[in-house]
Motif scaffolding. Sequence first.
Motif, PDB file in Angstrom:
ATOM      1  N   ILE A 181       3.217  -4.078 -42.707  1.00 28.32           N
ATOM      2  CA  ILE A 181       4.145  -5.164 -42.760  1.00 28.32           C
ATOM      3  C   ILE A 181       5.434  -5.332 -42.143  1.00 28.32           C
ATOM      4  O   ILE A 181       5.609  -6.527 -41.356  1.00 28.32           O
ATOM      5  CB  ILE A 181       4.203  -5.518 -44.453  1.00 28.32           C
ATOM      6  CG1 ILE A 181       2.759  -5.908 -44.810  1.00 28.32           C
ATOM      7  CG2 ILE A 181       5.120  -6.825 -44.730  1.00 28.32           C
ATOM      8  CD1 ILE A 181       2.796  -6.260 -46.367  1.00 28.32           C
ATOM      9  N   VAL A 182       6.045  -4.230 -41.924  1.00 23.39           N
ATOM     10  CA  VAL A 182       7.275  -4.108 -41.321  1.00 23.39           C
ATOM     11  C   VAL A 182       7.166  -4.316 -39.883  1.00 23.39           C
ATOM     12  O   VAL A 182       7.881  -4.979 -39.226  1.00 23.39           O
ATOM     13  CB  VAL A 182       7.806  -2.666 -41.639  1.00 23.39           C
ATOM     14  CG1 VAL A 182       9.202  -2.519 -40.875  1.00 23.39           C
ATOM     15  CG2 VAL A 182       8.139  -2.627 -43.099  1.00 23.39           C
ATOM     16  N   ILE A 183       5.953  -3.422 -39.182  1.00 21.45           N
ATOM     17  CA  ILE A 183       6.034  -3.468 -37.895  1.00 21.45           C
ATOM     18  C   ILE A 183       5.403  -4.979 -37.277  1.00 21.45           C
ATOM     19  O   ILE A 183       5.705  -5.730 -36.295  1.00 21.45           O
ATOM     20  CB  ILE A 183       5.104  -2.561 -37.380  1.00 21.45           C
ATOM     21  CG1 ILE A 183       5.464  -1.072 -37.715  1.00 21.45           C
ATOM     22  CG2 ILE A 183       4.486  -2.584 -36.073  1.00 21.45           C
ATOM     23  CD1 ILE A 183       4.800   0.096 -37.452  1.00 21.45           C
TER      24      ILE A 183
ATOM     25  N   ALA B 247       5.791  -7.961 -38.997  1.00 22.08           N
ATOM     26  CA  ALA B 247       6.857  -8.793 -39.183  1.00 22.08           C
ATOM     27  C   ALA B 247       7.740  -8.676 -37.958  1.00 22.08           C
ATOM     28  O   ALA B 247       8.030  -9.686 -37.424  1.00 22.08           O
ATOM     29  CB  ALA B 247       7.449  -8.701 -40.463  1.00 22.08           C
ATOM     30  N   GLY B 248       8.168  -7.522 -37.611  1.00 28.00           N
ATOM     31  CA  GLY B 248       9.225  -7.497 -36.517  1.00 28.00           C
ATOM     32  C   GLY B 248       8.619  -7.741 -35.366  1.00 28.00           C
ATOM     33  O   GLY B 248       9.310  -8.504 -34.621  1.00 28.00           O
ATOM     34  N   LEU B 249       7.095  -7.538 -35.046  1.00 28.10           N
ATOM     35  CA  LEU B 249       6.614  -8.252 -33.700  1.00 28.10           C
ATOM     36  C   LEU B 249       6.824  -9.669 -33.676  1.00 28.10           C
ATOM     37  O   LEU B 249       7.010 -10.299 -32.596  1.00 28.10           O
ATOM     38  CB  LEU B 249       5.250  -7.796 -33.529  1.00 28.10           C
ATOM     39  CG  LEU B 249       4.969  -6.183 -33.132  1.00 28.10           C
ATOM     40  CD1 LEU B 249       3.701  -5.916 -33.433  1.00 28.10           C
ATOM     41  CD2 LEU B 249       5.374  -5.606 -31.845  1.00 28.10           C
ATOM     42  N   LEU B 250       6.509 -10.329 -34.855  1.00 26.12           N
ATOM     43  CA  LEU B 250       6.159 -11.754 -34.957  1.00 26.12           C
ATOM     44  C   LEU B 250       7.676 -12.273 -34.827  1.00 26.12           C
ATOM     45  O   LEU B 250       8.011 -13.371 -34.095  1.00 26.12           O
ATOM     46  CB  LEU B 250       5.859 -12.144 -36.177  1.00 26.12           C
ATOM     47  CG  LEU B 250       4.184 -11.952 -36.634  1.00 26.12           C
ATOM     48  CD1 LEU B 250       3.703 -12.117 -37.833  1.00 26.12           C
ATOM     49  CD2 LEU B 250       3.646 -13.171 -35.615  1.00 26.12           C
ATOM     50  N   VAL B 251       8.846 -11.779 -35.474  1.00 24.89           N
ATOM     51  CA  VAL B 251       9.810 -12.146 -35.239  1.00 24.89           C
ATOM     52  C   VAL B 251      10.603 -11.983 -33.630  1.00 24.89           C
ATOM     53  O   VAL B 251      11.112 -13.013 -33.175  1.00 24.89           O
ATOM     54  CB  VAL B 251      11.200 -11.340 -36.093  1.00 24.89           C
ATOM     55  CG1 VAL B 251      12.546 -11.676 -35.956  1.00 24.89           C
ATOM     56  CG2 VAL B 251      10.788 -11.717 -37.645  1.00 24.89           C
ATOM     57  N   GLY B 252      10.466 -11.066 -33.231  1.00 25.21           N
ATOM     58  CA  GLY B 252      10.630 -10.807 -31.603  1.00 25.21           C
ATOM     59  C   GLY B 252       9.811 -11.556 -30.754  1.00 25.21           C
ATOM     60  O   GLY B 252      10.557 -12.685 -30.169  1.00 25.21           O
ATOM     61  N   PHE B 253       8.675 -12.013 -30.951  1.00 24.87           N
ATOM     62  CA  PHE B 253       8.007 -12.764 -30.094  1.00 24.87           C
ATOM     63  C   PHE B 253       8.102 -14.335 -30.265  1.00 24.87           C
ATOM     64  O   PHE B 253       8.342 -14.896 -29.610  1.00 24.87           O
ATOM     65  CB  PHE B 253       6.352 -12.263 -30.080  1.00 24.87           C
ATOM     66  CG  PHE B 253       5.348 -13.037 -29.161  1.00 24.87           C
ATOM     67  CD1 PHE B 253       4.884 -12.320 -28.146  1.00 24.87           C
ATOM     68  CD2 PHE B 253       4.938 -14.272 -29.325  1.00 24.87           C
ATOM     69  CE1 PHE B 253       4.262 -12.834 -26.961  1.00 24.87           C
ATOM     70  CE2 PHE B 253       4.095 -15.004 -28.242  1.00 24.87           C
ATOM     71  CZ  PHE B 253       3.817 -14.197 -27.230  1.00 24.87           C
ATOM     72  N   GLY B 254       8.091 -14.581 -31.600  1.00 29.19           N
ATOM     73  CA  GLY B 254       8.338 -15.915 -32.039  1.00 29.19           C
ATOM     74  C   GLY B 254       9.559 -16.567 -31.647  1.00 29.19           C
ATOM     75  O   GLY B 254       9.670 -17.747 -31.170  1.00 29.19           O
ATOM     76  N   THR B 255      10.771 -15.770 -32.034  1.00 30.56           N
ATOM     77  CA  THR B 255      12.092 -16.249 -31.575  1.00 30.56           C
ATOM     78  C   THR B 255      12.351 -16.411 -29.890  1.00 30.56           C
ATOM     79  O   THR B 255      12.774 -17.365 -29.693  1.00 30.56           O
ATOM     80  CB  THR B 255      13.210 -15.239 -32.001  1.00 30.56           C
ATOM     81  OG1 THR B 255      12.961 -13.978 -31.662  1.00 30.56           O
ATOM     82  CG2 THR B 255      13.259 -15.390 -33.407  1.00 30.56           C
ATOM     83  N   ARG B 256      11.587 -15.605 -29.205  1.00 29.72           N
ATOM     84  CA  ARG B 256      11.587 -15.976 -27.724  1.00 29.72           C
ATOM     85  C   ARG B 256      10.861 -16.958 -27.207  1.00 29.72           C
ATOM     86  O   ARG B 256      11.433 -17.691 -26.619  1.00 29.72           O
ATOM     87  CB  ARG B 256      11.358 -14.755 -26.831  1.00 29.72           C
ATOM     88  CG  ARG B 256      12.181 -13.246 -27.238  1.00 29.72           C
ATOM     89  CD  ARG B 256      13.620 -13.811 -26.881  1.00 29.72           C
ATOM     90  NE  ARG B 256      13.773 -13.571 -25.162  1.00 29.72           N
ATOM     91  CZ  ARG B 256      14.771 -14.280 -24.736  1.00 29.72           C
ATOM     92  NH1 ARG B 256      15.567 -14.918 -25.071  1.00 29.72           N
ATOM     93  NH2 ARG B 256      14.683 -13.995 -23.352  1.00 29.72           N
ATOM     94  N   LEU B 257       9.784 -17.128 -27.933  1.00 26.32           N
ATOM     95  CA  LEU B 257       8.794 -18.341 -27.655  1.00 26.32           C
ATOM     96  C   LEU B 257       9.332 -19.520 -27.979  1.00 26.32           C
ATOM     97  O   LEU B 257       9.433 -20.638 -27.047  1.00 26.32           O
ATOM     98  CB  LEU B 257       7.402 -18.059 -28.137  1.00 26.32           C
ATOM     99  CG  LEU B 257       6.242 -18.940 -27.824  1.00 26.32           C
ATOM    100  CD1 LEU B 257       6.200 -19.169 -26.585  1.00 26.32           C
ATOM    101  CD2 LEU B 257       5.106 -18.961 -28.685  1.00 26.32           C
TER     102      LEU B 257
END
Lengths: 150, 141
Positions: B83-85, B87-97
């Motif tokens: 979940i930690v990893i 969520a981190g990927l989603l936050v990183g990718f999502g905020t840039r997109l």
Amino acid sequence: MPALASLACGFVFGWGLLISGMMQPAKVLGFLDVLGPWDPTLLVVMAAALVVSAAGFAILQRRGRPYLAPQSYWSSNTVIDPPLIAGAALFGIGWGLVGLCPGPALVNLATLSAPVIVFVAAMAAGMLMHDLWWTRQVARWSPHSTAADG
Amino acid sequence: MANFTPVSAAIGGALIGLAAAMLMLFAGRIAGISGILGGALAIGATDRGWRLAFLAGLILAPVTAMLAGIRVPMPQMPANWLIVIGAGLLVGFGTRLGGGCTSGHGVCGIARLSPRSIAATCIFVGVAMLTVAIMRHGIGG
């Protein structure tokens, strides 16, 4: 000089996150959990931040240009497009899963919490994955768009 | 509303707004953390200086608090590493997109009434609330 001003701004921003309690994922999740004992703290943080930043932006608008830079770098994009919607939705899932958005995640690095370090590493990887993916998309579609524009 | 802390929230929020106003007023830059970090990480970036300075200031805040003897609470994180990893990927990718996060869209963008930022903030807050509802109260919960 701009770097020094930037450092000071980051420092004030970090203290804001610390004092407001927004560094703690539990506080953020307390706001996001509308079906639980709802905690509106985040709303107050955002409202206070909005009032002060809007006042600052109004001063800049009257002044015309920033003190230490040739221009202000506002986004010129005004269209609510699919990338904005999809990106905000993906970010929302990640934010809801852990209760960390980018600012608090970085500030929490100072606690040396192992899960936070892993979260930030994954977040950085996600950002780089986006850049690589986006470059490919542009490479795939640009022949069409340049033909249309030209 | 047992955990509601409006006074510290207003003081902290005002400081966040002050930092965003000052960064724009002095450096002409939007205080969007995902944008500042993403730009610093980007391959071939030419304007890393002010970005790294801002990020250093951000992390220096809790460090100086600790040095001054102020207790900085350890964040409560999920025990599940996936979940930690994830969520981190989603936050990183999502905020840039999506072109921003809570600070860039939620504070700076709304402060200048950008329709994009208002839409993005409504979507990420709504989806995050839905995610928490499913995780805490959803099927099997």
